[in-house]
Design an enzyme around this catalytic site. Structure first.
Site, PDB file in Angstrom:
ATOM      1  N   ASP A  17       0.866  -1.164   0.000  1.00  0.00           N
ATOM      2  CA  ASP A  17       0.000   0.000   0.000  1.00  0.00           C
ATOM      3  C   ASP A  17       0.913   1.227   0.000  1.00  0.00           C
ATOM      4  O   ASP A  17       2.106   1.123   0.285  1.00  0.00           O
ATOM      5  CB  ASP A  17      -0.887  -0.022   1.246  1.00  0.00           C
ATOM      6  N   ASP A  19      -0.251   5.121   0.945  1.00  0.00           N
ATOM      7  CA  ASP A  19      -0.534   6.112   1.977  1.00  0.00           C
ATOM      8  C   ASP A  19      -0.653   5.468   3.358  1.00  0.00           C
ATOM      9  O   ASP A  19      -1.475   4.577   3.568  1.00  0.00           O
ATOM     10  CB  ASP A  19      -1.832   6.852   1.644  1.00  0.00           C
ATOM     11  N   LYS A 254      10.605   7.921  40.746  1.00  0.00           N
ATOM     12  CA  LYS A 254       9.816   7.433  41.864  1.00  0.00           C
ATOM     13  C   LYS A 254       9.274   6.020  41.654  1.00  0.00           C
ATOM     14  O   LYS A 254       9.269   5.207  42.573  1.00  0.00           O
ATOM     15  CB  LYS A 254       8.664   8.397  42.127  1.00  0.00           C
ATOM     16  N   THR A 260      14.332  10.084  33.946  1.00  0.00           N
ATOM     17  CA  THR A 260      14.322  10.516  32.549  1.00  0.00           C
ATOM     18  C   THR A 260      14.337  12.034  32.473  1.00  0.00           C
ATOM     19  O   THR A 260      13.845  12.717  33.367  1.00  0.00           O
ATOM     20  CB  THR A 260      13.076   9.979  31.824  1.00  0.00           C
ATOM     21  N   ASN A 262      12.798  14.635  30.400  1.00  0.00           N
ATOM     22  CA  ASN A 262      11.739  14.763  29.414  1.00  0.00           C
ATOM     23  C   ASN A 262      11.799  16.072  28.628  1.00  0.00           C
ATOM     24  O   ASN A 262      12.189  17.118  29.159  1.00  0.00           O
ATOM     25  CB  ASN A 262      10.379  14.655  30.100  1.00  0.00           C
ATOM     26  N   GLU A 312      10.797  10.192  26.139  1.00  0.00           N
ATOM     27  CA  GLU A 312      11.348  10.077  27.479  1.00  0.00           C
ATOM     28  C   GLU A 312      12.803   9.589  27.401  1.00  0.00           C
ATOM     29  O   GLU A 312      13.065   8.394  27.467  1.00  0.00           O
ATOM     30  CB  GLU A 312      10.487   9.152  28.336  1.00  0.00           C
ATOM     31  N   HIS A 317      23.983   8.396  32.791  1.00  0.00           N
ATOM     32  CA  HIS A 317      24.990   9.004  33.662  1.00  0.00           C
ATOM     33  C   HIS A 317      24.325   9.274  35.012  1.00  0.00           C
ATOM     34  O   HIS A 317      23.129   9.531  35.080  1.00  0.00           O
ATOM     35  CB  HIS A 317      25.498  10.314  33.051  1.00  0.00           C
ATOM     36  N   TYR A 324      16.057  20.653  35.495  1.00  0.00           N
ATOM     37  CA  TYR A 324      14.899  21.186  34.778  1.00  0.00           C
ATOM     38  C   TYR A 324      15.221  22.567  34.213  1.00  0.00           C
ATOM     39  O   TYR A 324      15.844  23.394  34.879  1.00  0.00           O
ATOM     40  CB  TYR A 324      13.688  21.295  35.704  1.00  0.00           C
ATOM     41  N   PHE A 342       3.895  -4.752  29.188  1.00  0.00           N
ATOM     42  CA  PHE A 342       4.498  -5.729  30.080  1.00  0.00           C
ATOM     43  C   PHE A 342       3.511  -6.122  31.166  1.00  0.00           C
ATOM     44  O   PHE A 342       2.704  -5.301  31.615  1.00  0.00           O
ATOM     45  CB  PHE A 342       5.777  -5.146  30.703  1.00  0.00           C
TER      46      PHE A 342
END
Length: 381
Positions: A17, A19, A254, A260, A262, A312, A317, A324, A342
């Site tokens: 296919d 598209d 947590k 991560t 973000n 994410e 390290h 932030y 999972f």
């Protein structure tokens, strides 16, 4: 990949296919309809996406006119927006794995057909912007060249006839329910790569459901396997993304014990639509801290059932404080696996740590290590 997959069935040709399978058409459709519907004081919110994917242009127009209660006929809608779409086809991008698949099958002389519900003129225009595509297909059949488009099997049966291969020996690769229905009605093998998110459960009739063409294992169908996987990773054409680090769902450290960094998805919806959900890796540059190895998930995180597609990144390290607001630049250089669900939190965490090991080993290879010096990692967004 080192994983050996059991043979499903021997096939002799592949019918593709266009598209949503080879081309990222959905983004163009959304952009055009967002502009067009303003004319009628309406706002495209994507709610019709499920109704129009895989349909003929006329069927899609009928759905839009009815759902948005437009004061025009379906024919009038098509007439008004055709030129808007035509002006955008030059911007349509190949989906991940599309060029790789076409080149691989072509190099091994596997017959390929292109079978799309789109009109012939539209198909010709779209593929003209992708080098080598038209020449790679033995047969191209459009929706306006058969009596009935998908979900009728006619277009696939005609493709098999022209290639001179019996239908059961054909492998169809599709993205939509009409396409899968057509392929199975033609008694062909069907692999589906759903173009809409969180829709895999709807494709029970397909022989296989995969997240991306990158996950296609041709050896399952008796076709020559890809030989470009290296240390359980697939090299990609590097791509970049960056911005200030923002607070995510608060579950990385947590809940998972995996911090991560973000990035906001605002302004990156188009870029994210070009990359399927999965686990990727590469290099991360922080404006005041340096360059680090990185593994990243893109998608909806099925275990947590996110409502939006997210990025994410996990910088490999040990940082002693949050950062932030700092500028984070990513160079994504490879692919590890598709997104998966999972049964337990423990199994999810174990898999993430396995992804880390795969990424760390791969990034030590010269093939990937060279991108540590990418200038993007040290520039302002």
């Amino acid at each position: 990949m080192s994983v050996v997959n059991p043979l499903k069935k021997l096939v002799k040709c592949v019918i593709l296919d266009l598209d949503g399978t080879l081309l990222n058409t959905d983004g163009i459709v959304s952009d055009v309809l967002k502009v067009y519907l303003v004319k009628y004081g309406k706002q495209w919110d994507g709610r019709e996406a499920k109704k129009i994917v895989g349909k003929t242009p006329f069927e899609a127009a009928v759905a839009i006119v009815e759902d948005y209660e437009l004061p025009c006929t379906s024919i009038e809608l098509i007439s008004e927006i055709t030129h808007l779409f035509s002006a955008q086809w030059c911007n349509i991008k190949a989906l991940p794995g599309a060029n790789r698949l076409i080149k691989h099958l072509s190099s091994h002389n596997i017959p390929m057909a292109l079978a799309s519900n789109s009109p012939r003129e539209s198909i010709e225009t779209k593929i003209s912007f992708h080098h080598g595509w038209k020449e790679s297909f033995s047969v191209i059949i459009a929706g306006d060249e058969v009596r009935t488009g998908k979900p009728s099997p006619e277009i696939f049966l005609e493709a098999a006839k022209r290639i001179n291969v019996e239908p059961p020996s054909c492998l169809v690769i599709e993205d939509s329910i009409p396409g899968v229905t057509a392929g199975k009605a033609a008694e062909m093998e069907v692999v589906v790569v759903p173009s809409l998110p969180k829709q895999s459960h709807l494709f029970t009739s397909a022989d296989e459901v995969i997240s991306s063409l990158l996950d296609l294992r041709l050896e399952k169908w008796g076709l020559p396997p890809f030989e470009d996987w290296i240390e359980n990773t697939l090299p990609l054409q590097p791509w970049h993304i960056g911005g200030p680090v923002v607070k995510g769902y608060g579950r990385g450290s947590k809940v998972l014990g995996i911090p991560t960094a973000n990035l906001s998805t605002k302004g990156y919806s188009t870029l994210l639509s070009e990359h399927h959900a999965g686990v990727y890796f590469g290099w991360a540059g922080l404006s005041t801290r340096g360059v680090f190895k990185m593994v990243m998930s893109i998608g909806w995180n099925p275990y947590f059932n996110n409502t939006e597609k997210t990025m994410e990144p996990w910088l490999l390290h040990d940082f002693h404080e949050d950062f932030y607001g700092e500028e984070l630049h990513l160079v994504i250089v490879g692919y590890i696996r598709p997104e998966a669900n999972f049964p337990t939190l423990e199994s999810l965490v174990a898999k993430i740590h396995e992804d880390r090991k795969v990424a760390e080993r791969a990034l030590a290879l010269p093939l990937y290590a060279k991108y540590r010096d990418d200038p993007y990692l040290n520039t302002s967004v």
